[in-house]
Design an enzyme around this catalytic site. Structure first.
Site: not given
Lengths: 410, 160
Positions: A123, A199, A202, A225, A367
């Protein structure tokens, strides 16, 4: 399905609303999730009963606010299996978490010619901070390519990691849904002398994650999220790293002492939390991870595997010749974000027609423009699932897509 | 509630499926300009051949949603053969059609200024795009071609 979705839906007030007189079918949780009553109530309760600034007042409600804020930190720490609560730094979102690492650890440890390894499925949040350092001080970025089935191509990983200072990688692609096996990657990076930033924007909402198992050094997560409010996220880092890093923003709370000629910093994690934080949001974040723990992350995952399989099959059956899916077909290695191209119909037109049926999907580059360039597509449509989605939602998606096809048919 | 038929008029879908003036032109004599919408990835490529004060040839390329590509196709058909002044007038009229108040702050206008821009300009097929106004998110799709045209005209107008 392992989750009682009918019951879960009742926990999300927004799902009661109608859009264009139709039941809301929210399929954009990879962008941001909806919020359960438990989260809304936790925040509301604070404002109505105990709200005051944290870490400052001596009075009762200030203490209550502080306790609730710090309790939220402990809940987040437990959720990702951090060894110590103090390893959780509250930030605005995962983007800020990664920027914090780039600004503090990066500006201390990365110099001209130093290598940071990324993957092609990152991302922008895990690309641009490193590009900024490349521009500012000439660090070098290397990219792990993708295989034909949208997974990391690790054939040259040894070479890519050689001499690297950092591997910064997503645990789950927001476009492809691909889940990356972080543990072995992190061990390879460490063997090469690099630190590992994950990261987990998600991954954290959908998988049971364990920062120790991952053998990570930095992990970025974001509340919005994972059923929590926007404006709050967390950076987890090993304590010794946080202690060695210089502060990020300067101001109140992050200091131990300030004189006219200098300052000393507070202990971690408060050293990185300058200014009044997002207090209610942190407490909402704590309520969100408690809600997820009550559902059970293993069940959250198996629900998503089943729903993703069901949807991929349904898309194949109904629209197989029209749709190209960008992401692994093996549901064991992917999450519930399904990106696709519809032959002859642009993603924005798809999204517009789906909105008629109150089906909310994302259209665009998500993104992740470097990834879109690798895939050779300008934009995709993405449907993504979460705990409140069921087969009826997947059916609504497929029906609405069939309608779009009819609408745009020559 | 505005329906899909307001947005996707048949003439728009026709321009989307069969874009007019699609292709490339050698530069020079053509001038090439490109417009991007970074938010959605829409792209417009515009080749203009200007002789004297006239747009004698136009070709378009690019990719994007039906609204952006149909608007580009319609724009190319509308400006071909027009004088530079007429082309600029079309830009103003189209933006007025999209309810874009160029010179006033939001909320200040009573609509009279927009009507003035539209008066005396034959928009033809372009009027089909008026339904886009009811879908504010999509206005930028429709205007991309026109911003690219404006940019192209500004660039060819600069004496070299």
């Amino acid at each position: 399905m392992s989750l009682d979705v009918a019951k879960i839906k009742l926990d999300f007030p927004i799902l009661e609303r109608k859009v264009h007189d139709k039941r809301l079918v929210y399929l954009d949780s990879a962008s941001s999730s909806e919020k359960p009553t438990a989260v809304l109530d936790a925040m509301d309760h604070l404002y109505r009963t105990s709200y005051a600034n944290v870490h400052r007042g001596v009075y009762t409600i200030a203490d209550e606010s502080t306790q609730a804020y710090e309790a939220a930190r402990a809940k987040v720490a437990r959720f990702i299996k951090a060894r110590q609560t103090e390893e959780i730094v509250f930030v605005r979102n995962a983007t800020e978490a990664i920027n914090l690492v780039a600004y503090t650890w990066g500006r201390t440890n990365l110099h001209e010619g130093d290598v940071v390894v990324l993957s092609e499925m990152e991302h922008h949040a895990n690309i641009v901070p490193w590009l900024m350092l490349a521009e500012e001080r000439g660090i070098v970025l290397r990219w792990i390519p993708l295989t034909a089935d949208f997974r990391l191509d690790l054939t040259s990983i040894g070479e890519l990691l050689r001499g690297a200072k950092l591997l910064a990688i997503t645990a789950m692609s927001n476009v492809l849904g691909t889940i990356n096996d972080i543990g072995p990657l992190a061990r390879a990076a460490h063997a090469a002398g690099a630190l590992v930033l994950v990261d987990a924007s998600q991954a954290a909402p959908h998988l049971s994650i364990d920062v120790q198992d991952w053998d990570a050094d930095f992990v970025a997560i974001t509340a919005h999220k994972m059923l929590g409010p926007s404006g709050i996220g967390a950076l987890w880092a090993r304590r010794e790293l946080l202690e060695a890093m210089p502060p990020f923003l300067g101001g109140g709370e992050m200091i131990r002492d300030v004189r006219k000629d200098g300052f000393t910093t507070n202990d971690v994690p408060w050293k990185f939390e300058a200014g009044t934080p997002a207090i209610a949001e942190a407490i909402g974040f704590g309520a969100a991870v408690e809600y997820l723990e009550a559902l059970g992350m293993d069940d959250v995952r198996s629900h998503e595997v089943e729903l993703t399989r069901y949807t991929l099959d349904a898309l194949d059956d109904r629209l197989g010749e029209k749709i190209t899916i960008y992401g692994p077909r093996d549901v064991a290695v992917r999450g519930g974000a399904i990106s696709f191209l519809f032959e002859g119909i642009h993603a924005h037109d798809i999204s517009q027609v789906l909105d008629e049926d109150a089906v909310c999907v994302r259209a665009g580059h998500h993104c992740a423009k470097p990834l879109m360039r690798v895939l050779g597509v300008p934009a995709t449509t993405r449907a993504s699932f979460y705990v409140y989605n069921d087969q009826a939602d997947a059916d609504a998606l497929v029906e609405a897509l069939a309608k779009a096809e009819k609408f745009f048919a020559p | 509630m505005p329906g899909l038929e307001d947005l996707y008029r048949e003439i728009i879908l026709d321009h989307y499926r069969s874009p007019r003036n699609r292709g490339e032109l050698p530069t020079p004599p053509a001038h090439k300009s490109e417009g991007f919408n970074p938010l959605c990835g829409d792209e417009v490529v515009l080749y203009l051949v200007v002789e004297g004060d006239k747009v004698v040839d136009v070709k378009i390329g690019g990719q994007g949603c039906s609204i952006s590509q149909a608007s580009t196709s319609m724009m190319s058909a509308a400006v071909k053969g027009k004088t530079l002044a007429e082309a600029r007038q079309l830009i103003s009229a189209f933006k007025a059609l999209m309810s874009i108040h160029e010179s006033k702050l939001e909320g200040e206008s009573d609509g009279a200024d927009l009507q003035a821009e539209l008066d005396g300009v034959a928009l033809g097929d372009l009027e089909a795009l008026q339904g886009v106004v009811k879908f504010p998110v999509r206005i930028k799709c429709a205007t991309l071609a026109w911003n690219t045209l404006q940019q192209g005209l500004d660039e060819v107008s600069v004496p070299s």
